[in-house]
Design a protein around this motif. Structure first.
Motif, PDB file in Angstrom:
ATOM      1  N   LEU A  48      38.636  36.831  34.182  1.00 16.97           N
ATOM      2  CA  LEU A  48      39.029  35.852  33.178  1.00 16.97           C
ATOM      3  C   LEU A  48      38.792  36.442  31.799  1.00 16.97           C
ATOM      4  CD1 LEU A  48      37.511  32.628  34.787  1.00 16.97           C
ATOM      5  CD2 LEU A  48      39.855  33.466  34.914  1.00 16.97           C
ATOM      6  N   ASP A  49      39.785  36.365  30.964  1.00 13.52           N
ATOM      7  CA  ASP A  49      39.742  36.959  29.627  1.00 13.52           C
ATOM      8  C   ASP A  49      38.587  36.389  28.809  1.00 13.52           C
ATOM      9  OD1 ASP A  49      40.353  38.322  27.337  1.00 13.52           O
ATOM     10  OD2 ASP A  49      42.202  37.236  26.913  1.00 13.52           O
ATOM     11  N   GLU A  54      36.604  42.491  26.950  1.00 17.91           N
ATOM     12  CA  GLU A  54      35.636  41.880  27.852  1.00 17.91           C
ATOM     13  C   GLU A  54      36.321  40.877  28.765  1.00 17.91           C
ATOM     14  OE1 GLU A  54      31.352  41.348  26.312  1.00 17.91           O
ATOM     15  OE2 GLU A  54      32.653  40.796  24.630  1.00 17.91           O
ATOM     16  N   VAL A  55      35.766  40.745  29.969  1.00 21.94           N
ATOM     17  CA  VAL A  55      36.213  39.739  30.926  1.00 21.94           C
ATOM     18  C   VAL A  55      34.989  39.144  31.605  1.00 21.94           C
ATOM     19  CG1 VAL A  55      38.460  40.825  31.414  1.00 21.94           C
ATOM     20  CG2 VAL A  55      36.472  41.417  32.803  1.00 21.94           C
ATOM     21  N   TYR A  56      35.156  37.950  32.142  1.00 21.72           N
ATOM     22  CA  TYR A  56      34.176  37.386  33.066  1.00 21.72           C
ATOM     23  C   TYR A  56      34.707  37.730  34.442  1.00 21.72           C
ATOM     24  CZ  TYR A  56      32.530  34.831  29.028  1.00 21.72           C
ATOM     25  OH  TYR A  56      32.052  34.502  27.800  1.00 21.72           O
ATOM     26  N   SER A  57      33.880  38.333  35.273  1.00 18.02           N
ATOM     27  CA  SER A  57      34.383  38.825  36.540  1.00 18.02           C
ATOM     28  C   SER A  57      33.307  38.795  37.614  1.00 18.02           C
ATOM     29  CB  SER A  57      34.897  40.260  36.363  1.00 18.02           C
ATOM     30  OG  SER A  57      35.509  40.701  37.534  1.00 18.02           O
ATOM     31  N   ALA A  58      33.753  38.980  38.838  1.00 26.01           N
ATOM     32  CA  ALA A  58      32.893  39.119  40.014  1.00 26.01           C
ATOM     33  C   ALA A  58      33.722  39.853  41.062  1.00 26.01           C
ATOM     34  CB  ALA A  58      32.458  37.747  40.515  1.00 26.01           C
ATOM     35  N   VAL A  59      33.080  40.233  42.146  1.00 24.51           N
ATOM     36  CA  VAL A  59      33.793  40.878  43.247  1.00 24.51           C
ATOM     37  C   VAL A  59      33.377  40.189  44.543  1.00 24.51           C
ATOM     38  CG1 VAL A  59      34.174  43.029  44.518  1.00 24.51           C
ATOM     39  CG2 VAL A  59      33.905  43.091  42.035  1.00 24.51           C
ATOM     40  N   TYR A  60      34.381  39.848  45.354  1.00 21.03           N
ATOM     41  CA  TYR A  60      34.156  39.120  46.605  1.00 21.03           C
ATOM     42  C   TYR A  60      34.884  39.792  47.762  1.00 21.03           C
ATOM     43  CZ  TYR A  60      32.834  35.391  43.389  1.00 21.03           C
ATOM     44  OH  TYR A  60      32.250  34.655  42.400  1.00 21.03           O
ATOM     45  N   THR A  61      34.405  39.526  48.975  1.00 27.11           N
ATOM     46  CA  THR A  61      35.122  39.931  50.176  1.00 27.11           C
ATOM     47  C   THR A  61      36.195  38.885  50.467  1.00 27.11           C
ATOM     48  OG1 THR A  61      33.644  38.721  51.648  1.00 27.11           O
ATOM     49  CG2 THR A  61      33.067  41.031  51.164  1.00 27.11           C
ATOM     50  N   HIS A  62      36.995  39.121  51.500  1.00 26.42           N
ATOM     51  CA  HIS A  62      38.067  38.200  51.872  1.00 26.42           C
ATOM     52  C   HIS A  62      37.553  36.807  52.253  1.00 26.42           C
ATOM     53  CE1 HIS A  62      36.736  39.474  55.831  1.00 26.42           C
ATOM     54  NE2 HIS A  62      37.349  38.410  56.319  1.00 26.42           N
ATOM     55  N   ASN A  63      36.312  36.707  52.708  1.00 32.86           N
ATOM     56  CA  ASN A  63      35.782  35.408  53.106  1.00 32.86           C
ATOM     57  C   ASN A  63      34.843  34.788  52.068  1.00 32.86           C
ATOM     58  OD1 ASN A  63      33.596  37.066  53.450  1.00 32.86           O
ATOM     59  ND2 ASN A  63      33.312  36.650  55.622  1.00 32.86           N
ATOM     60  N   GLY A  64      34.859  35.334  50.857  1.00 33.78           N
ATOM     61  CA  GLY A  64      34.099  34.743  49.755  1.00 33.78           C
ATOM     62  C   GLY A  64      32.690  35.261  49.574  1.00 33.78           C
ATOM     63  N   GLY A  93      44.061  37.557  37.621  1.00 39.22           N
ATOM     64  CA  GLY A  93      43.568  36.610  36.628  1.00 39.22           C
ATOM     65  C   GLY A  93      44.047  37.036  35.248  1.00 39.22           C
ATOM     66  N   ASN A  94      43.817  36.177  34.261  1.00 34.79           N
ATOM     67  CA  ASN A  94      44.362  36.438  32.930  1.00 34.79           C
ATOM     68  C   ASN A  94      43.665  37.574  32.175  1.00 34.79           C
ATOM     69  OD1 ASN A  94      41.987  35.204  32.127  1.00 34.79           O
ATOM     70  ND2 ASN A  94      42.965  33.410  31.254  1.00 34.79           N
ATOM     71  N   GLY A  95      42.626  38.163  32.735  1.00 31.91           N
ATOM     72  CA  GLY A  95      41.969  39.309  32.101  1.00 31.91           C
ATOM     73  C   GLY A  95      42.267  40.638  32.768  1.00 31.91           C
ATOM     74  N   ALA A  96      42.925  40.613  33.911  1.00 31.50           N
ATOM     75  CA  ALA A  96      43.161  41.842  34.677  1.00 31.50           C
ATOM     76  C   ALA A  96      44.089  42.816  33.963  1.00 31.50           C
ATOM     77  CB  ALA A  96      43.713  41.505  36.054  1.00 31.50           C
ATOM     78  N   ILE A 115      48.484  34.809  38.541  1.00 31.16           N
ATOM     79  CA  ILE A 115      47.515  34.019  39.301  1.00 31.16           C
ATOM     80  C   ILE A 115      46.736  33.119  38.343  1.00 31.16           C
ATOM     81  CG2 ILE A 115      45.496  34.098  40.803  1.00 31.16           C
ATOM     82  CD1 ILE A 115      48.103  35.102  42.083  1.00 31.16           C
ATOM     83  N   GLU A 116      46.806  31.827  38.592  1.00 31.18           N
ATOM     84  CA  GLU A 116      46.078  30.830  37.805  1.00 31.18           C
ATOM     85  C   GLU A 116      45.174  30.038  38.738  1.00 31.18           C
ATOM     86  OE1 GLU A 116      46.182  30.407  34.500  1.00 31.18           O
ATOM     87  OE2 GLU A 116      47.634  32.033  34.267  1.00 31.18           O
TER      88      GLU A 116
END
Length: 124
Positions: A48-49, A54-64, A93-96, A115-116
């Motif tokens: 997210l922008d 800078e962005v707000y971000s995280a990394v997840y697997t396919h199941n969250g 997302g809007n920051g990618a 993607i929204e």
């Protein structure tokens, strides 16, 4: 958003009912994972922008499952280098779009546009 969240929290506390918080980043990741073929073979990185580089971000697997906790990131060519070295990473997302030119030479980096956040993915 903060005022609305505070009002909901106050109402739930006063009425003694639970309040369920949902992370926008996690909801985005689950939304994209649900519509991605071979989702088990990659990690999902909602961005997210946050202005500038800078962005707000995280990394997840396919199941969250959370791989990298939600955090503000200053984008440069070394951002998420550890994940990109060993995994296919789908960014969206809007920051990618700010991150894409920084990792053009990395074949593990993929990008998805348009993607929204959607409340539909939260209920699934």
């Amino acid at each position: 958003m903060r005022i609305g969240a505070a009002a909901a929290k106050g109402l739930c506390y006063a009425l003694d009912i639970p309040l369920i918080a949902v992370s926008t980043l996690q909801a985005l990741a689950r939304q994209v994972a649900a519509m991605t073929a071979s989702a088990k073979d990659m990690l999902f990185c909602p961005m997210l922008d946050a202005r500038r580089m800078e962005v707000y971000s995280a990394v997840y697997t396919h199941n969250g499952q959370e791989i990298v906790a939600p955090t503000p990131l200053l984008l440069d060519s070394d951002t998420l280098a550890e994940q990109l070295a060993y995994h296919r990473l789908l960014c969206f997302g809007n920051g990618a779009a700010k991150f894409q030119p920084l990792v053009t030479n990395n074949s593990n980096a993929s990008f998805l546009t348009g993607i929204e956040p959607s409340a539909v993915s939260v209920g699934n």
